[in-house]
Design an enzyme around this catalytic site. Sequence first.
Site, PDB file in Angstrom:
ATOM      1  N   HIS A 181      -3.857  -9.169   4.114  1.00 49.21           N
ATOM      2  CA  HIS A 181      -5.202  -9.299   3.714  1.00 49.21           C
ATOM      3  C   HIS A 181      -5.800 -10.105   5.294  1.00 49.21           C
ATOM      4  CE1 HIS A 181      -6.166  -8.209  -0.771  1.00 49.21           C
ATOM      5  NE2 HIS A 181      -5.872  -7.456   0.415  1.00 49.21           N
ATOM      6  N   TYR A 196      -9.569 -10.857  -7.074  1.00 50.20           N
ATOM      7  CA  TYR A 196      -9.244 -10.917  -8.470  1.00 50.20           C
ATOM      8  C   TYR A 196      -9.010 -12.280  -8.658  1.00 50.20           C
ATOM      9  CZ  TYR A 196      -6.208  -7.869  -5.223  1.00 50.20           C
ATOM     10  OH  TYR A 196      -6.681  -6.286  -4.598  1.00 50.20           O
ATOM     11  N   ARG A 219      -0.788  -2.539  -6.663  1.00 51.54           N
ATOM     12  CA  ARG A 219      -0.860  -2.915  -5.760  1.00 51.54           C
ATOM     13  C   ARG A 219      -1.887  -4.586  -6.460  1.00 51.54           C
ATOM     14  NH1 ARG A 219      -1.160  -5.099  -0.359  1.00 51.54           N
ATOM     15  NH2 ARG A 219      -3.418  -5.211   0.740  1.00 51.54           N
ATOM     16  N   LYS A 221      -2.355  -2.030   8.230  1.00 55.12           N
ATOM     17  CA  LYS A 221      -2.852  -1.941   8.749  1.00 55.12           C
ATOM     18  C   LYS A 221      -3.507  -1.793  10.081  1.00 55.12           C
ATOM     19  CE  LYS A 221      -6.678  -0.390   4.898  1.00 55.12           C
ATOM     20  NZ  LYS A 221      -7.049  -0.796   4.014  1.00 55.12           N
ATOM     21  N   ARG A 230       0.986  -0.833  -0.159  1.00 57.00           N
ATOM     22  CA  ARG A 230       0.346  -0.282  -0.189  1.00 57.00           C
ATOM     23  C   ARG A 230       0.722   0.957   0.262  1.00 57.00           C
ATOM     24  NH1 ARG A 230      -2.311  -3.715   4.142  1.00 57.00           N
ATOM     25  NH2 ARG A 230      -3.632  -4.195   3.644  1.00 57.00           N
ATOM     26  N   HIS A 286      -2.486   1.743  -6.183  1.00 54.04           N
ATOM     27  CA  HIS A 286      -3.474   0.682  -6.015  1.00 54.04           C
ATOM     28  C   HIS A 286      -3.359  -0.497  -6.690  1.00 54.04           C
ATOM     29  CE1 HIS A 286      -5.702  -0.950  -2.323  1.00 54.04           C
ATOM     30  NE2 HIS A 286      -6.513  -1.180  -3.235  1.00 54.04           N
TER      31      HIS A 286
END
Length: 283
Positions: free
Chosen positions: A247, A256, A224, A160, A138, A221
């Site tokens: 994730h 994806y 990514r 995150k 990110r 993004h």
Amino acid sequence: MKSKLQDASEEFLNYLFDVRGYSETSIVTYEIALRQMLEESHVYEEDGHTILDITPFRFKIVKNHKKTIVKKLSAIHSFVKYLEDQCHMRIKLIGDESIKVPQSLPKPIEETYIDEVLSSANLEEKLLISMLYGLGLRISELSILKLSDVKNGWIQIHGKGNKERELPLLDSLQELITLYIKRRSPKKYLFEKGNAPMNSAQLRYILTKLFKAQGFKVTPHQLRHSFATHLLNNGARIADVSELLGHETMATTQVYTKLGSVKKMQEYMKAHPLADVMHKPKE
């Protein structure tokens, strides 16, 4: 009563930043949503509950994009949960009916386009693209990356919610980092301007300007997205890709695989011997 919620919203934002580890960008997004909501909504006491009626706020934002509305409602729900769990308030939310937003598939960038831009990039630009596309980072993770996070062929990523993950470095990327450090001599962070780390907006500007010069409209993004999609298209396991991306669940990564299925079907339609026959018009 409204002023009490306004004070609580400030405490909530500090909680998100200090305890939950949210980025400054996310904090600003939450702050705007809560300020708008408190300005427009009705707050009153009834039967021992604090009633928060956001119906007027919903009318105010009705013309916003659906995804924007969903984000604002998500911020409000998080705030109400904080009031209940942390402040022990008995609160009732009115007018928070959710909006369903169809999940759109990410749009990866063709490898040839990335190669084309890399061939014309300077050392800093080349490293920026290689970190985002080569590691699936990110932009916020890259902006706070320290030199001390890179060691022994591995890189420590601070993601995150203060979650960390370790990623293996390709030999070519390790060589590029070494060359960049030797020539640019950053002091503490990989990407610096003066004595401070370059923030997400500065890195994003460099990237978008670089791709725009080659006629492409690309966001960090998307790189990514491309990292994930290209790995899956080349046979990588979804569990491994999910871990590399940081994730929380594989469900987030599965979007994806849908994109990969579309591509596989397109390739099949091109490659199958009957494809030309099936598409020929009848005589």
